[in-house]
Design a protein around this motif. Structure first.
Motif, PDB file in Angstrom:
ATOM      1  N   CYS A  62       0.847  -1.190   0.000  1.00 52.30           N
ATOM      2  CA  CYS A  62       0.000   0.000   0.000  1.00 52.30           C
ATOM      3  C   CYS A  62       0.888   1.247   0.000  1.00 52.30           C
ATOM      4  O   CYS A  62       1.715   1.428   0.887  1.00 52.30           O
ATOM      5  N   VAL A  63       0.709   2.101  -1.013  1.00 56.05           N
ATOM      6  CA  VAL A  63       1.516   3.313  -1.128  1.00 56.05           C
ATOM      7  C   VAL A  63       0.683   4.581  -0.951  1.00 56.05           C
ATOM      8  O   VAL A  63       1.239   5.674  -0.871  1.00 56.05           O
ATOM      9  N   PHE A  64      -0.653   4.451  -0.914  1.00 51.49           N
ATOM     10  CA  PHE A  64      -1.527   5.600  -0.713  1.00 51.49           C
ATOM     11  C   PHE A  64      -2.797   5.113  -0.040  1.00 51.49           C
ATOM     12  O   PHE A  64      -3.383   4.120  -0.466  1.00 51.49           O
ATOM     13  N   ASN A  65      -3.213   5.820   1.011  1.00 52.15           N
ATOM     14  CA  ASN A  65      -4.406   5.428   1.744  1.00 52.15           C
ATOM     15  C   ASN A  65      -5.128   6.691   2.209  1.00 52.15           C
ATOM     16  O   ASN A  65      -4.635   7.408   3.071  1.00 52.15           O
ATOM     17  N   ALA A  66      -6.272   6.962   1.606  1.00 52.89           N
ATOM     18  CA  ALA A  66      -7.075   8.121   1.995  1.00 52.89           C
ATOM     19  C   ALA A  66      -8.426   7.612   2.480  1.00 52.89           C
ATOM     20  O   ALA A  66      -9.158   6.969   1.740  1.00 52.89           O
ATOM     21  N   VAL A  67      -8.740   7.910   3.726  1.00 53.48           N
ATOM     22  CA  VAL A  67      -9.973   7.428   4.350  1.00 53.48           C
ATOM     23  C   VAL A  67     -10.764   8.646   4.833  1.00 53.48           C
ATOM     24  O   VAL A  67     -10.192   9.633   5.279  1.00 53.48           O
ATOM     25  N   GLY A  68     -12.083   8.564   4.756  1.00 54.78           N
ATOM     26  CA  GLY A  68     -12.927   9.637   5.273  1.00 54.78           C
ATOM     27  C   GLY A  68     -13.037  10.824   4.343  1.00 54.78           C
ATOM     28  O   GLY A  68     -13.220  11.950   4.804  1.00 54.78           O
ATOM     29  N   LEU A  69     -12.943  10.602   3.037  1.00 58.56           N
ATOM     30  CA  LEU A  69     -13.097  11.697   2.081  1.00 58.56           C
ATOM     31  C   LEU A  69     -14.556  12.136   2.042  1.00 58.56           C
ATOM     32  O   LEU A  69     -15.461  11.325   2.181  1.00 58.56           O
ATOM     33  N   VAL A  70     -14.781  13.417   1.856  1.00 57.85           N
ATOM     34  CA  VAL A  70     -16.140  13.962   1.900  1.00 57.85           C
ATOM     35  C   VAL A  70     -16.762  13.969   0.510  1.00 57.85           C
ATOM     36  O   VAL A  70     -16.077  13.980  -0.501  1.00 57.85           O
ATOM     37  N   SER A  71     -18.079  14.003   0.480  1.00 61.49           N
ATOM     38  CA  SER A  71     -18.812  14.128  -0.775  1.00 61.49           C
ATOM     39  C   SER A  71     -18.841  15.596  -1.191  1.00 61.49           C
ATOM     40  O   SER A  71     -18.547  16.491  -0.400  1.00 61.49           O
ATOM     41  N   TYR A  72     -19.219  15.848  -2.424  1.00 57.47           N
ATOM     42  CA  TYR A  72     -19.301  17.226  -2.913  1.00 57.47           C
ATOM     43  C   TYR A  72     -20.311  18.035  -2.109  1.00 57.47           C
ATOM     44  O   TYR A  72     -20.046  19.177  -1.739  1.00 57.47           O
ATOM     45  N   ASP A  73     -21.465  17.439  -1.814  1.00 53.94           N
ATOM     46  CA  ASP A  73     -22.490  18.147  -1.044  1.00 53.94           C
ATOM     47  C   ASP A  73     -21.979  18.532   0.337  1.00 53.94           C
ATOM     48  O   ASP A  73     -22.228  19.637   0.821  1.00 53.94           O
ATOM     49  N   GLN A  74     -21.263  17.618   0.976  1.00 52.39           N
ATOM     50  CA  GLN A  74     -20.713  17.911   2.301  1.00 52.39           C
ATOM     51  C   GLN A  74     -19.649  18.993   2.219  1.00 52.39           C
ATOM     52  O   GLN A  74     -19.568  19.851   3.099  1.00 52.39           O
ATOM     53  N   ALA A  75     -18.842  18.995   1.161  1.00 49.60           N
ATOM     54  CA  ALA A  75     -17.821  20.029   1.000  1.00 49.60           C
ATOM     55  C   ALA A  75     -18.460  21.402   0.846  1.00 49.60           C
ATOM     56  O   ALA A  75     -18.011  22.381   1.440  1.00 49.60           O
ATOM     57  N   VAL A  76     -19.535  21.485   0.070  1.00 50.18           N
ATOM     58  CA  VAL A  76     -20.236  22.756  -0.124  1.00 50.18           C
ATOM     59  C   VAL A  76     -20.855  23.213   1.192  1.00 50.18           C
ATOM     60  O   VAL A  76     -20.771  24.394   1.552  1.00 50.18           O
ATOM     61  N   GLU A  77     -21.466  22.291   1.935  1.00 52.36           N
ATOM     62  CA  GLU A  77     -22.048  22.648   3.232  1.00 52.36           C
ATOM     63  C   GLU A  77     -20.983  23.170   4.185  1.00 52.36           C
ATOM     64  O   GLU A  77     -21.215  24.143   4.912  1.00 52.36           O
TER      65      GLU A  77
END
Length: 87
Positions: A62-77
């Motif tokens: 494993c060379v990259f691990n991103a967990v808990g990324l937000v949705s577009y709607d959540q980013a706008v909120e």
């Protein structure tokens, strides 16, 4: 053509569905990862690198691990909450 390396992207949508793609070129893999992140379509992304010893045979790392990324709607909120005058 014999490949010596492989990258596999495994990602989870915000709906909870998993999908994956494999690449033999690092730049293409990185570009696909950036598109997934910029589109806010995934809640989790992992990239595995394989040093191939045979035809698609290799130990993943494993060379990259991103967990808990937000949705577009959540980013706008989040932006609206932090800076309501922007909209």
């Amino acid at each position: 053509m014999k490949y010596k390396e492989k990258w596999k992207i495994v990602y989870k949508s915000h709906a909870g569905e998993w999908d994956q793609f494999s690449f033999y070129d690092y730049a293409t893999c990185r570009g696909f990862k950036d598109k997934l992140i910029n589109a806010y379509t995934c809640s989790e992304i992992k990239i595995y690198h394989y040093e191939l010893v045979g035809r698609n045979i290799g130990q993943p790392r494993c060379v990259f691990n991103a967990v808990g990324l937000v949705s577009y709607d959540q980013a706008v909120e989040d932006v609206e909450r932090m800076s309501p005058h922007m909209f």
